[in-house]
Design a protein around this motif. Structure first.
Motif, mmCIF file in Angstrom:
data_model
loop_
_atom_site.group_PDB
_atom_site.id
_atom_site.type_symbol
_atom_site.label_atom_id
_atom_site.label_comp_id
_atom_site.label_asym_id
_atom_site.label_seq_id
_atom_site.Cartn_x
_atom_site.Cartn_y
_atom_site.Cartn_z
ATOM 1 N N ARG A 96 0.817 -1.215 0.000
ATOM 2 C CA ARG A 96 0.000 0.000 0.000
ATOM 3 C C ARG A 96 0.850 1.264 0.000
ATOM 4 N NH1 ARG A 96 -3.193 -3.595 3.145
ATOM 5 N NH2 ARG A 96 -1.565 -3.462 4.712
ATOM 6 N N ALA A 97 2.015 1.202 0.636
ATOM 7 C CA ALA A 97 2.865 2.399 0.734
ATOM 8 C C ALA A 97 3.321 2.895 -0.630
ATOM 9 C CB ALA A 97 4.092 2.095 1.607
ATOM 10 N N PHE A 98 3.275 2.025 -1.640
ATOM 11 C CA PHE A 98 3.753 2.400 -2.963
ATOM 12 C C PHE A 98 2.659 2.972 -3.859
ATOM 13 C CE2 PHE A 98 6.589 -0.978 -1.442
ATOM 14 C CZ PHE A 98 7.811 -0.319 -1.525
ATOM 15 N N LEU A 99 1.451 3.132 -3.339
ATOM 16 C CA LEU A 99 0.356 3.640 -4.163
ATOM 17 C C LEU A 99 0.711 4.959 -4.852
ATOM 18 C CD1 LEU A 99 -2.559 3.484 -5.203
ATOM 19 C CD2 LEU A 99 -3.295 4.600 -3.078
ATOM 20 N N PRO A 100 1.260 5.968 -4.159
ATOM 21 C CA PRO A 100 1.586 7.220 -4.861
ATOM 22 C C PRO A 100 2.549 7.011 -6.031
ATOM 23 C CG PRO A 100 1.645 7.548 -2.487
ATOM 24 C CD PRO A 100 1.522 6.072 -2.713
ATOM 25 N N SER A 101 3.555 6.172 -5.847
ATOM 26 C CA SER A 101 4.528 5.968 -6.924
ATOM 27 C C SER A 101 3.925 5.158 -8.064
ATOM 28 C CB SER A 101 5.790 5.286 -6.386
ATOM 29 O OG SER A 101 5.487 4.011 -5.850
ATOM 30 N N TYR A 102 3.041 4.189 -7.751
ATOM 31 C CA TYR A 102 2.395 3.423 -8.816
ATOM 32 C C TYR A 102 1.512 4.329 -9.676
ATOM 33 C CZ TYR A 102 3.722 -0.953 -6.450
ATOM 34 O OH TYR A 102 4.414 -1.996 -5.880
ATOM 35 N N VAL A 103 0.742 5.207 -9.034
ATOM 36 C CA VAL A 103 -0.122 6.114 -9.785
ATOM 37 C C VAL A 103 0.721 7.051 -10.647
ATOM 38 C CG1 VAL A 103 -1.810 7.989 -9.603
ATOM 39 C CG2 VAL A 103 -2.010 5.986 -8.117
ATOM 40 N N ALA A 104 1.792 7.589 -10.077
ATOM 41 C CA ALA A 104 2.671 8.482 -10.849
ATOM 42 C C ALA A 104 3.276 7.758 -12.041
ATOM 43 C CB ALA A 104 3.770 9.031 -9.939
ATOM 44 N N ASP A 105 3.694 6.516 -11.830
ATOM 45 C CA ASP A 105 4.286 5.730 -12.911
ATOM 46 C C ASP A 105 3.278 5.470 -14.023
ATOM 47 O OD1 ASP A 105 4.898 2.687 -13.981
ATOM 48 O OD2 ASP A 105 6.729 3.848 -13.664
ATOM 49 N N PHE A 106 2.027 5.147 -13.632
ATOM 50 C CA PHE A 106 1.017 4.889 -14.655
ATOM 51 C C PHE A 106 0.696 6.158 -15.432
ATOM 52 C CE2 PHE A 106 -3.246 4.700 -16.357
ATOM 53 C CZ PHE A 106 -3.225 3.493 -17.037
ATOM 54 N N LEU A 107 0.591 7.291 -14.732
ATOM 55 C CA LEU A 107 0.289 8.542 -15.419
ATOM 56 C C LEU A 107 1.377 8.907 -16.425
ATOM 57 C CD1 LEU A 107 -1.105 10.643 -12.440
ATOM 58 C CD2 LEU A 107 -2.391 9.881 -14.452
ATOM 59 N N GLU A 108 2.613 8.538 -16.109
ATOM 60 C CA GLU A 108 3.714 8.879 -17.004
ATOM 61 C C GLU A 108 3.807 7.922 -18.193
ATOM 62 O OE1 GLU A 108 8.597 9.448 -16.948
ATOM 63 O OE2 GLU A 108 7.503 9.027 -15.086
ATOM 64 N N HIS A 109 3.640 6.618 -17.939
ATOM 65 C CA HIS A 109 3.903 5.635 -18.993
ATOM 66 C C HIS A 109 2.652 4.985 -19.568
ATOM 67 C CE1 HIS A 109 7.696 5.627 -16.520
ATOM 68 N NE2 HIS A 109 8.181 5.823 -17.730
ATOM 69 N N ARG A 110 1.529 5.094 -18.885
ATOM 70 C CA ARG A 110 0.275 4.497 -19.338
ATOM 71 C C ARG A 110 0.411 3.001 -19.606
ATOM 72 N NH1 ARG A 110 -4.246 7.500 -18.128
ATOM 73 N NH2 ARG A 110 -3.477 9.636 -17.923
ATOM 74 N N GLN A 111 1.186 2.338 -18.758
ATOM 75 C CA GLN A 111 1.355 0.900 -18.832
ATOM 76 C C GLN A 111 0.744 0.268 -17.584
ATOM 77 O OE1 GLN A 111 2.795 -0.981 -21.375
ATOM 78 N NE2 GLN A 111 2.823 0.972 -22.509
ATOM 79 N N ARG A 112 -0.100 -0.754 -17.777
ATOM 80 C CA ARG A 112 -0.779 -1.396 -16.639
ATOM 81 C C ARG A 112 0.237 -1.934 -15.641
ATOM 82 N NH1 ARG A 112 -4.274 -6.617 -15.605
ATOM 83 N NH2 ARG A 112 -6.061 -5.696 -14.522
#
Length: 437
Positions: A101-117
């Motif tokens: 759960r602690a990685f939620l902010p980084s996962y969202v940022a990564d998806f917004l940047e790369h648009r990869q599931r």
């Protein structure tokens, strides 16, 4: 950017949603209401039954349909416990389990940047530590929930939670007192200690649940401590004596039963008998006069005959619980019970549920009636109607009082004058009023 959360399941899930929400706010996101427009949607899932899984999938499809451009993350117990969950959740952009759960902010940022599931489900392992987490506040300004335990090793035959949550692990005592001190400073008067298997607090070390309770009641500013759902097999005389010595501990105990039939409990792989359970209730009622003992009861477990149901019902009636949550057994794929012979037809489970609910409702009414005449301190939480304020006594009896003055957040003595529906009514009492007998 805006973010909203949908939470399914237990109080632990609700606590963890608050943790994720605060982390996302620190990352620059603004909280939005779940029924409004938002850029990011997080679904914190439950998997306690097969129906819970269905609810997750339906909610995900609805969110995608209503918010086609939003980033959607599914986290929690369902992805962690179910093999192939990511494939069953194609509408989700991010699929997480219960360990990251602690990685939620980084996962969202990564998806917004790369648009990869992103699929990030990390397996539980023996010896893992309690995830550091702390909540600074809740929408409710009088009662806070504090997660102090995670994981379960009981392996009840109907339950997938050990798979979803992993091994037992506990929050350090210093972290409990630190979090409660911060909540007290924020204005909270009451805290509820919760966990996946709360009674197992400290089993992986030399600590026990009474250690955690004693630490919690030591925090200045927190005037009441409550406990989440408990397992009965931990409650020996020494355990109860330590609890009774904690004056801030509320006399409300949700003691999981599941069935009042010994043979059914054996098939469930529960770790006590009805006789053991009844002894615990007797001890608690002696140590905490006027306490409320509530429970969960399952009907229609595989192999439950009519005679076994009648035995369970008779036991529940003999105990006379303050409140009973009745539910019909629902097969959970991946559990032992799902493959047991003697699956009870749906119509029969519904019939047994109706009967259990009807008979236990009478005990609820009797419990509320028994509170009339008592003077109890009530922590007021909200205005239920214009000029009508609602709060709870130490044993969690809901009380409504008429007052032209705002009462929320205050603990005041109330003379309970009767019951109506599922609550008691009363009037504000003077502190020097003597208890009626």
């Amino acid at each position: 950017m805006t973010i909203c959360f949908h939470t399914l399941g237990c109080k632990v899930n609700q606590y963890e949603t608050e943790v994720m929400a605060e982390r996302m706010q620190r990352a620059g996101y603004t909280l939005a209401k779940a029924d409004g427009e938002c850029d990011v949607i997080v679904i914190n899932s439950c998997t306690v039954t097969g129906e819970s899984d269905t609810k997750v999938r339906k909610l995900l499809r609805r969110c995608r349909r209503e918010h086609p451009g939003a980033v959607i993350a599914v986290t929690g117990c369902y992805p962690q416990a179910v093999d192939g969950a990511a494939d069953a959740l194609p509408e989700a952009d991010i699929v997480m389990g219960t360990r990251n759960r602690a990685f939620l902010p980084s996962y969202v940022a990564d998806f917004l940047e790369h648009r990869q599931r992103i699929v990030a489900i990390r397996a539980h392992e023996e010896g893992e530590n309690f995830e550091a987490m702390q909540v600074g506040g809740f929408e409710e300004r009088t009662r806070a929930f504090v997660k102090i335990q995670d994981g379960c090793n009981r392996y009840c035959s109907y339950c997938i939670i050990p798979t979803a949550r992993g091994p037992i692990r506990s929050k350090p005592l210093s972290s409990i007192t630190e979090e409660l001190a911060a909540l007290a400073k924020a204005g909270y008067r009451e805290a509820v200690l919760v966990g996946i298997n709360l009674s197992a607090y400290g089993e992986e070390s030399s600590l026990t649940l009474p250690d955690a309770i004693e630490a919690a009641v030591s925090v200045e500013g927190i005037e009441r401590i409550r406990l989440g759902s408990l397992e009965p097999d931990k409650f020996d005389d020494a355990f109860i004596a330590r609890l009774a010595a904690c004056q801030k501990l509320c006399g409300q105990f949700h003691l999981s039963l599941q069935s009042g039939c010994g043979e059914t409990l054996r098939r469930m792989n529960r770790h006590y008998t009805p006789e053991d359970y009844e002894k615990v209730v007797i001890r608690l009622r002696a140590a905490f006069p006027n306490c409320a003992v509530t429970t969960d009861v399952m009907v229609g477990f595989p192999g439950e005959t009519e005679e076994e149901f009648e035995e369970s019902l008779a036991f529940v009636n003999r105990i006379g619980f303050a409140k009973v949550h009745t539910f019909a057994y629902s097969p959970r794929p991946g559990t032992v019970a799902a493959g047991l012979p003697g699956q009870v037809p749906k119509e029969e489970k519904e019939r047994r549920s109706r009967r259990m609910i009807a008979e236990t409702a009478a005990h609820r009414a009797a419990f509320l009636t028994s509170q009339a005449g008592r003077k109890e301190p009530v922590l007021f939480e909200q205005e239920a109607a214009s000029g009508v304020w609602e709060g709870y006594t130490p044993n969690y009896t809901p009380v409504r009082v008429c007052s032209g003055t705002a009462l929320n957040g205050r603990i005041l003595p109330v003379r309970l004058t009767g019951s109506y529906g599922d609550w008691c009514v009363g009037r504000l009492a003077e502190p020097q009023e003597e208890e009626e007998t």
